[in-house]
Write a protein that holds these residues in place. Structure first.
Motif, mmCIF file in Angstrom:
data_model
loop_
_atom_site.group_PDB
_atom_site.id
_atom_site.type_symbol
_atom_site.label_atom_id
_atom_site.label_comp_id
_atom_site.label_asym_id
_atom_site.label_seq_id
_atom_site.Cartn_x
_atom_site.Cartn_y
_atom_site.Cartn_z
ATOM 1 N N GLY A 152 0.783 -1.233 0.000
ATOM 2 C CA GLY A 152 0.000 0.000 0.000
ATOM 3 C C GLY A 152 0.809 1.274 0.000
ATOM 4 N N TRP A 153 2.097 1.175 0.292
ATOM 5 C CA TRP A 153 2.939 2.373 0.260
ATOM 6 C C TRP A 153 3.227 2.784 -1.180
ATOM 7 N N ARG A 154 3.176 4.083 -1.442
ATOM 8 C CA ARG A 154 3.516 4.635 -2.750
ATOM 9 C C ARG A 154 4.507 5.772 -2.565
ATOM 10 N N GLU A 155 5.524 5.804 -3.403
ATOM 11 C CA GLU A 155 6.484 6.912 -3.344
ATOM 12 C C GLU A 155 5.912 8.116 -4.078
ATOM 13 N N VAL A 156 6.010 9.280 -3.452
ATOM 14 C CA VAL A 156 5.570 10.516 -4.085
ATOM 15 C C VAL A 156 6.679 10.984 -5.025
ATOM 16 N N PRO A 157 6.377 11.236 -6.303
ATOM 17 C CA PRO A 157 7.423 11.654 -7.245
ATOM 18 C C PRO A 157 8.062 12.977 -6.832
ATOM 19 N N GLN A 158 9.330 13.100 -7.150
ATOM 20 C CA GLN A 158 10.021 14.351 -6.869
ATOM 21 C C GLN A 158 9.365 15.521 -7.610
ATOM 22 N N GLY A 159 9.390 16.682 -6.968
ATOM 23 C CA GLY A 159 8.816 17.877 -7.581
ATOM 24 C C GLY A 159 7.306 17.900 -7.553
ATOM 25 N N HIS A 160 6.703 17.156 -6.625
ATOM 26 C CA HIS A 160 5.249 17.107 -6.528
ATOM 27 C C HIS A 160 4.758 17.514 -5.144
ATOM 28 N N LEU A 161 3.513 17.940 -5.121
ATOM 29 C CA LEU A 161 2.826 18.346 -3.906
ATOM 30 C C LEU A 161 1.641 17.418 -3.680
ATOM 31 N N VAL A 162 1.440 16.996 -2.442
ATOM 32 C CA VAL A 162 0.294 16.169 -2.065
ATOM 33 C C VAL A 162 -0.627 16.995 -1.182
ATOM 34 N N ARG A 163 -1.928 16.946 -1.496
ATOM 35 C CA ARG A 163 -2.977 17.536 -0.643
ATOM 36 C C ARG A 163 -3.917 16.402 -0.268
ATOM 37 N N ALA A 164 -4.175 16.241 1.015
ATOM 38 C CA ALA A 164 -4.973 15.089 1.422
ATOM 39 C C ALA A 164 -5.780 15.393 2.668
ATOM 40 N N ASN A 165 -6.893 14.657 2.794
ATOM 41 C CA ASN A 165 -7.574 14.528 4.066
ATOM 42 C C ASN A 165 -7.701 13.034 4.333
ATOM 43 N N ALA A 166 -8.500 12.644 5.306
ATOM 44 C CA ALA A 166 -8.538 11.235 5.681
ATOM 45 C C ALA A 166 -9.129 10.338 4.602
ATOM 46 N N THR A 167 -9.854 10.918 3.644
ATOM 47 C CA THR A 167 -10.543 10.093 2.637
ATOM 48 C C THR A 167 -10.158 10.414 1.198
ATOM 49 N N GLU A 168 -9.402 11.477 0.957
ATOM 50 C CA GLU A 168 -9.047 11.868 -0.400
ATOM 51 C C GLU A 168 -7.586 12.290 -0.472
ATOM 52 N N VAL A 169 -6.959 11.955 -1.589
ATOM 53 C CA VAL A 169 -5.566 12.346 -1.829
ATOM 54 C C VAL A 169 -5.462 12.927 -3.227
ATOM 55 N N HIS A 170 -4.844 14.091 -3.342
ATOM 56 C CA HIS A 170 -4.625 14.733 -4.638
ATOM 57 C C HIS A 170 -3.136 15.063 -4.775
ATOM 58 N N ARG A 171 -2.640 14.954 -5.995
ATOM 59 C CA ARG A 171 -1.232 15.221 -6.260
ATOM 60 C C ARG A 171 -1.102 16.176 -7.425
ATOM 61 N N GLN A 172 -0.140 17.095 -7.346
ATOM 62 C CA GLN A 172 0.092 18.028 -8.439
ATOM 63 C C GLN A 172 1.575 18.317 -8.560
ATOM 64 N N ALA A 173 2.026 18.641 -9.767
ATOM 65 C CA ALA A 173 3.426 19.008 -9.989
ATOM 66 C C ALA A 173 3.665 20.424 -9.500
ATOM 67 N N LEU A 174 4.838 20.638 -8.919
ATOM 68 C CA LEU A 174 5.204 21.963 -8.446
ATOM 69 C C LEU A 174 5.673 22.869 -9.574
ATOM 70 N N GLY A 175 6.121 22.285 -10.671
ATOM 71 C CA GLY A 175 6.528 23.088 -11.813
ATOM 72 C C GLY A 175 7.899 23.708 -11.689
#
Length: 260
Positions: free
Chosen positions: A223-246
């Protein structure tokens, strides 16, 4: 480098998060698997912040290795919470090793941590620091790059920016001013968490009702996932969103001296 984590979800004890897993934050303090950028252990302090049923978060911070603290095991065993931010610290050479230099930093409901180093400190970041109110500079928790990064994020939050934008703008502005910096930031208000992967590792594990972000996976379960370099994670207990920092990540410019 420091190691840090943030958790949102059903109530857990601090012990379940910080001490019990086979590669817990406690173990990462003396046997980290990934200390890119310098350092071998995280023995220059630790801190944990958690959210009670009401009111602002509670913090426990010390300038000693977590494994030498006589209180944390007892405290962790009896403290249950739905939101946690915790860190163990490896101080950059020349920076203060005091309780107040250990994450999490705090204001109101916000808790903040930094895993990394600002390249060329302090000269590289003087222009950005000059944009802060003088009072913010005079009242920094400690004379460290992490404390200044918190001041930069906090200034944006006070100006009304949403937390994801506050973290993203801080990372991109510091990366431009100090290329080669490692800027893994964690920010939470107990309901949402924002994390950047910029120059160091960050892993994420999400379930139907929880999210855990950690510098290193604390066990070998799936279940573990590595977050790609240069990215931002926004999350709460039920949702996860990822975006590039640019903005490009160039940590190879670091000289390897003991960063956080």
């Amino acid at each position: 480098m420091c190691r840090h984590l943030a958790y949102l979800g059903p109530p857990v004890t601090l012990r379940e998060l910080l001490l019990d897993p086979p590669h817990s934050l406690l173990r990462q303090s003396w046997a980290p698997r990934d200390m890119r950028g310098g350092g071998t252990i995280n023995a220059d302090g630790f801190g944990v912040g958690w959210y009670p049923d009401s009111g602002p978060p509670v913090r426990y911070r010390r300038a000693q290795p977590i494994w030498t603290d006589p209180t944390i095991a007892d405290l962790a065993a009896v403290t249950s919470t739905t939101a946690v931010l915790a860190a163990v610290r490896s101080a950059t050479v020349g920076m203060a090793v005091v309780d107040a230099a250990a994450a999490p930093f705090a204001e109101g409901r916000w808790l903040f941590s930094h895993n990394g180093v600002v390249r060329g400190w302090p000269d590289s970041i003087v222009p950005l620091a000059a944009e802060l109110p003088v009072r913010d500079l005079l009242t920094l928790d400690a004379t460290t790059d992490s404390a200044l990064l918190w001041a930069l994020v906090r200034h944006r939050l006070r100006a009304g920016l949403d937390p994801a934008r506050a973290v993203a703008e801080t990372v991109t502005s510091v990366a431009a001013a100090a290329p080669g910096s490692r800027l893994n930031l964690l920010l939470t208000d107990g309901r949402t968490v924002v994390a950047s992967a910029f120059g160091h590792a960050l892993s994420l594990r999400a379930t139907a009702d929880s999210v855990l972000l950690s510098s290193e996976p604390h066990d070998d379960e799936p279940g573990w996932r590595e977050v790609p370099q240069g990215h931002l994670v926004r999350a709460n207990a039920t949702e996860v969103h990822r975006q590039a920092l640019g903005v490009a990540v160039v940590p190879d410019q670091l000289d390897g001296r003991g960063s956080r």
